[in-house]
Enzyme design. Sequence first.
Site, short mmCIF file in Angstrom:
data_model
loop_
_atom_site.label_atom_id
_atom_site.label_comp_id
_atom_site.label_asym_id
_atom_site.label_seq_id
_atom_site.Cartn_x
_atom_site.Cartn_y
_atom_site.Cartn_z
N ARG A 87 0.83 -1.22 0.00
CA ARG A 87 0.00 0.00 0.00
C ARG A 87 0.86 1.26 0.00
O ARG A 87 0.46 2.31 -0.49
CB ARG A 87 -0.99 0.01 1.19
CG ARG A 87 -1.82 1.30 1.26
CD ARG A 87 -3.15 1.13 1.99
NE ARG A 87 -3.01 0.50 3.30
CZ ARG A 87 -2.56 1.13 4.39
NH1 ARG A 87 -2.24 2.40 4.35
NH2 ARG A 87 -2.45 0.48 5.53
N TYR A 115 -16.43 15.01 -15.91
CA TYR A 115 -16.84 13.61 -15.80
C TYR A 115 -17.93 13.46 -14.73
O TYR A 115 -17.76 13.96 -13.61
CB TYR A 115 -15.61 12.77 -15.45
CG TYR A 115 -15.89 11.30 -15.25
CD1 TYR A 115 -16.30 10.51 -16.32
CD2 TYR A 115 -15.76 10.73 -14.00
CE1 TYR A 115 -16.56 9.16 -16.12
CE2 TYR A 115 -16.02 9.38 -13.81
CZ TYR A 115 -16.42 8.61 -14.87
OH TYR A 115 -16.67 7.28 -14.68
N ASP A 145 -8.02 16.67 -15.60
CA ASP A 145 -8.28 15.29 -16.01
C ASP A 145 -7.85 15.20 -17.47
O ASP A 145 -8.48 15.79 -18.35
CB ASP A 145 -9.78 15.00 -15.83
CG ASP A 145 -10.14 13.56 -16.17
OD1 ASP A 145 -9.46 12.96 -17.02
OD2 ASP A 145 -11.13 13.05 -15.61
N LYS A 200 -8.62 3.96 -19.20
CA LYS A 200 -8.96 4.33 -20.58
C LYS A 200 -7.73 4.12 -21.47
O LYS A 200 -7.28 3.01 -21.61
CB LYS A 200 -9.48 5.76 -20.60
CG LYS A 200 -10.54 6.06 -19.51
CD LYS A 200 -11.84 5.28 -19.70
CE LYS A 200 -12.74 5.25 -18.48
NZ LYS A 200 -13.08 6.54 -17.91
C1 LIG Z 1 -13.72 6.97 -16.65
C2 LIG Z 1 -13.34 8.36 -16.33
C3 LIG Z 1 -12.95 8.73 -15.03
C4 LIG Z 1 -13.03 7.78 -13.86
O1 LIG Z 1 -12.08 6.81 -13.95
P1 LIG Z 1 -12.26 5.35 -13.26
O2 LIG Z 1 -10.98 4.69 -13.61
O3 LIG Z 1 -13.45 4.73 -13.91
O4 LIG Z 1 -12.47 5.58 -11.82
C5 LIG Z 1 -12.51 10.01 -14.84
N1 LIG Z 1 -12.47 10.91 -15.83
C6 LIG Z 1 -12.88 10.61 -17.08
C7 LIG Z 1 -12.83 11.65 -18.15
C8 LIG Z 1 -13.33 9.33 -17.37
O5 LIG Z 1 -13.77 9.03 -18.59
#
Ligand SMILES: *Cc1c(COP(=O)(O)O)cnc(C)c1O
Length: 388
Positions: free
Chosen positions: A59, A112, A183, A208
């Site tokens: 962790r 998001y 993000d 992603k």
């Molecule tokens: C999917 C997504 C997230 C969240 O990510 P997880 O790995 O599903 O927690 C955050 N920002 C964007 C733009 C996303 O598409």
Amino acid sequence: MTDGSAPFDLASLIVAHDEGNAYDAVVPPIAQTSLFTFKDYDDMLSSYRGEKVRPIYTRGLNPTVRMFEEMLAKLEGAEDALGFASGMAAISSAVLSFVEPGDRIVAVKHVYPDAFRLFGTILKRMKIEVTYVDGRDEEAVAKALPGAKVFYMESPTSWVMEAHDVGALAGLARKHGVVSMIDNSWASPFFQRPITLGVDLVIHSASKYLGGHSDVVAGVVAGSKEMIGQLKSEAYPYLGGKLSPFDAWLLIRGLRTLPLRMKAHEAAGLTIARRLQELDVVEQVCHPGLANRLPAGLNGTSGLFSFVFREGVDIRPFADHLKLFKLGVSWGGHESLIVPGEVVLQQKAQPNSAHAFGISPRSVRLHVGLEGTEVLWSDIEEAIAAAS
Ligand SMILES: *Cc1c(COP(=O)(O)O)cnc(C)c1O
């Protein structure tokens, strides 16, 4: 649209990490372990005293996770990075590291949806206020920033894909002493490197494009040693959303093909977006690559965008007739996906201000995968014929 001049040096990173593997294995080993033992009492004592940095418990520190963090930090042009169990763990840990009750956050509109919900639930209970601004309106951003603690960006935004001048917005935040974060999941460091544009912290849903194979849920935050240190001091160990060694190993695998995949998503995505724009049944296509030019700092486009059908088109037969585009959330993997807006608008999650996400019931979000532009386009044409 990639000019190829971006300082994105993946090859030398891979070579650096491959050196020293047993039998010169071309893939690094996984430290799939929860703990690391000590030689003797003194060895343990010196580690606890911080006299040497070594893994003690996964962790806190794990060599495979660390390898991914170092690769990602270099690709983003950052000093350091931290891996998380999901994109949301990365977002919540980053935001919570810089606010306390009574503080205010400025966020761009159409972030998001689960980030929006985090702001509207847990942060709201902590008496942290979030002001939303249109990221394309620099005057409005400049007006909202004074007194705020965090400026939360996403560019392009989710679903409606509004692309911002990230460098200009980061400059405004810096001027007002506000910690900026973005993000960057959509563009990936291959197309946008926000640290080099002046942003403090870059966040990814590594589920992603970084992973790229739809087999990992993970997140990462990159930034200066000092700011990543602030995350490491509390949110990272105590909230505990740690990236697992196996998932880090899959992400290292994913990063090796990131440039190839991003170029393929860009080419197929743009072609399909342009062809959709020509169709009578389509009212609008939301894809940053259809504008005259991309904002400064965005060097290409990925495979995720949305479009709006004209009134009267039945979306259900369209969605059901598609064979290659599967109905499914998430995106960024090899496969093509579709999400109808009218379905998302019926989600029961609270707070569900889906209109705050800019989603119309006549809109559809597509992720254009790696199956090949022409077969994907045939799939869409046949589904549109079935729906008209
Ligand atoms: C999917 C997504 C997230 C969240 O990510 P997880 O790995 O599903 O927690 C955050 N920002 C964007 C733009 C996303 O598409």
